[in-house]
Write an enzyme that holds these catalytic residues in place. Sequence first.
Site, PDB file in Angstrom:
ATOM      1  N   PRO A 177       0.789  -1.233   0.000  1.00 11.00           N
ATOM      2  CG  PRO A 177       0.075  -0.881   2.194  1.00 11.00           C
ATOM      3  CD  PRO A 177       0.823  -1.855   1.339  1.00 11.00           C
ATOM      4  N   GLY A 178       2.142   1.214   0.189  1.00  7.69           N
ATOM      5  CA  GLY A 178       2.937   2.410  -0.052  1.00  7.69           C
ATOM      6  C   GLY A 178       3.711   3.001   1.113  1.00  7.69           C
TER       7      GLY A 178
ATOM      8  CB  CYS B 274       6.253  -9.997   6.565  1.00 10.71           C
ATOM      9  SG  CYS B 274       4.923 -10.278   5.404  1.00 10.71           S
TER      10      CYS B 274
ATOM     11  CE  LYS C 116       8.472  -2.964   3.503  1.00 11.35           C
ATOM     12  NZ  LYS C 116       7.041  -3.348   3.567  1.00 11.35           N
TER      13      LYS C 116
END
Length: 765
Positions: free
Chosen positions: A187-188, A321, A190
Amino acid sequence: MGRRSRGRRLQQQQRPEDAEDGAEGGGKRGEAGWEGGYPEIVKENKLFEHYYQELKIVPEGEWGQFMDALREPLPATLRITGYKSHAKEILHCLKNKYFKELEDLEVDGQKVEVPQPLSWYPEELAWHTNLSRKILRKSPQLEKFHQFLVSETESGNISRQEAVSMIPPLLLNVRPHHKILDMCAAPGSKTTQLIEMLHADMNVPFPEGFVIANDVDNKRCYLLVHQAKRLSSPCIMVVNHDASSIPRLQIDVDGRKEILFYDRILCDVPCSGDGTMRKNIDVWKKWTTLNSLQLHGLQLRIATRGAEQLAEGGRMVYSTCSLNPIEDEAVIASLLEKSALELADVSDELPGLKWMPGITQWKVMTKDGQWFTDWDTVPHSRHTQIRPTMFPPKDPEKLQAMHLERCLRILPHHQNTGGFFVAVLVKKSSMPWNKRQPKLQGKSAETRESTQLSPAGPAEGKPADPSKLESPSFTGTGDTEIAHAAEDLENNGNKKDGVCGPPPSKKMKLFGFKEDPFVFIPEDDPLFPPIEKFYALAPSFPRMNLLTRTTEGKKRQLYMVSKELRNVLLNNSEKMKVINTGIKVWCRNNSGEEFDCAFRLAQEGIYTLYPFINSRIITVSMEDVKILLTQENPFFRKLSSETYSQAKDLAKGSVVLKYEPDSANPDALQCPIVLCGWRGKASIRTFVPKNERLHYLRMMGLEVLGEKKKEGVILTNESAASTGQPENEVPEEQRAGEPNSPDAEEANSPDVTAACDPAGVPPPR
């Protein structure tokens, strides 16, 4: 699309890390961002415990702590955006106001735990807290803190993001001149970190570098746009491609078409997500080794494609992850075995971060619990499920030379985080199947422009098969031939100059919305000279970087990109699906013909545009800023005499309102503020989004208590304390003097805002 292709796309869309705490509406994880808890369920999975105990990824004697940590709620974490000039002011406000109020606070007889900084994040710009949403609602002080967090997140000054997901961008070691590719970006959270790093020097409106943020899911790309828009950068482009076959892009270098290689690549791949068990509760029930076995091939293809597009000397960060070595060390080992990459030693780059070194031996287990130690023992019937790249290399010398211990595995119980895996790779020479390619960009522009480039990769739309990529057929094609072929193809097309439309449907399959074209303003366009004259733009203003999103009718909005992204846009419109790029810098007035300039300034792009503006600038005091942000149309007489003397001789129209901090007064706001305003007949108003207004007011020490929407007044602790009627009574003669104020419908909205584009909606024409 074939069955396997559909499966790959589905896997990318359903990746667990997608639900990062990046934004409102970011899926399950986003909604639970501040809650820190789930309904009581049995957090047990015997196969999970058996698998990881056998692999020994947890140090001896720590297994109990590891499992206890996985069953505990994950602390919420927040990050202050580091590139904006007022990041220090936000930090000061948090520490000296909100956190201090929590120090001696008790809720239901229990002392509230004050948020603490992440020890390894630079400059105390990241914090974690165990406060849940339930607790936040039980106390007025906590509710105030929660409102602050929500409002600052909306205005892009605070990002809600899981602690471990902040690590990969930090390890990329980004500099403002770097060309960056974020391969699986939505979703942004990083991506926003990368943008901040590009803008490390706020005195440079157009850094030489840029970020191209890609995601396979078309709908999630709009969430990515919403996240990136908060930072108002002209150096970000959002594209929509399968990361495993993302096309090679071309750029124009001194009149030659060359292939773009990136200095930094973030490869945060889809994964099984067993490191997210503390937040993604479904993982406890659904975990099986089959997830890792199915994703391994996709992860390796994405990483290989990233390595192909990395410049020599460049750095790529691979992260998941997941704690599973099949998705972690196995992918890295396979990549190192067939390419000219090596693992970088980053052990001293994030002091304070606790991590475990990568492992060098592991086994493969099927979903029914059967173990295999090497490829030779796998029966033929299992060959479609288990691949040779899943096992560690047999040659001890080769294995030792890989230095897999340089990988970083973050375990949840060490610093109360999620589980995570990171590997930092550096490219030492071109890939074996490439003939030649450029070296890493240096700071000198001449060095960057003289770089040589390598051949194009696999055909667009077909995932890169690593085994085929190694075939000798790739080594016979030179860069020059490919560049010339691409140039001939473009010259034979019917492309309009300066128009970057969506790619033709025959060359690649498109999903989702059909995007409007990106049309650069021609040099001889009569639209620009009045703007240039009205705002006295500097000769250095890069007018060639202005674009619109329409080829017909009146241009309603003007956007701006950096010259490097302009280069990318103009040379790749047929291979690349661009979702969004550029920041809005000017908006057309509804009755612009009545004024000297038909376009007013947009707050979204004012910090980029301001360095080039030499006219219509009004310097205001802090008291003036408070009045302008809390009242809709304050008269000149309500502002300081200095402000009035600057405004009285200006013609009606858009103005810049600039606040400069007074270093002699340390109690005053110590960061500059630039606001867009409108000089009317007898008043000045601001055109600033509501959340941004509230942000500035808080930074000036005002507590926002409410809003009188009919009068357009924002109530603060100061205004509530004062007596008298609202100061927003605008007489008929003033309104008669401004019958056609700019964008009337927008200006008269309850929030009095030139609001940011909502997620999922392309910017207006």
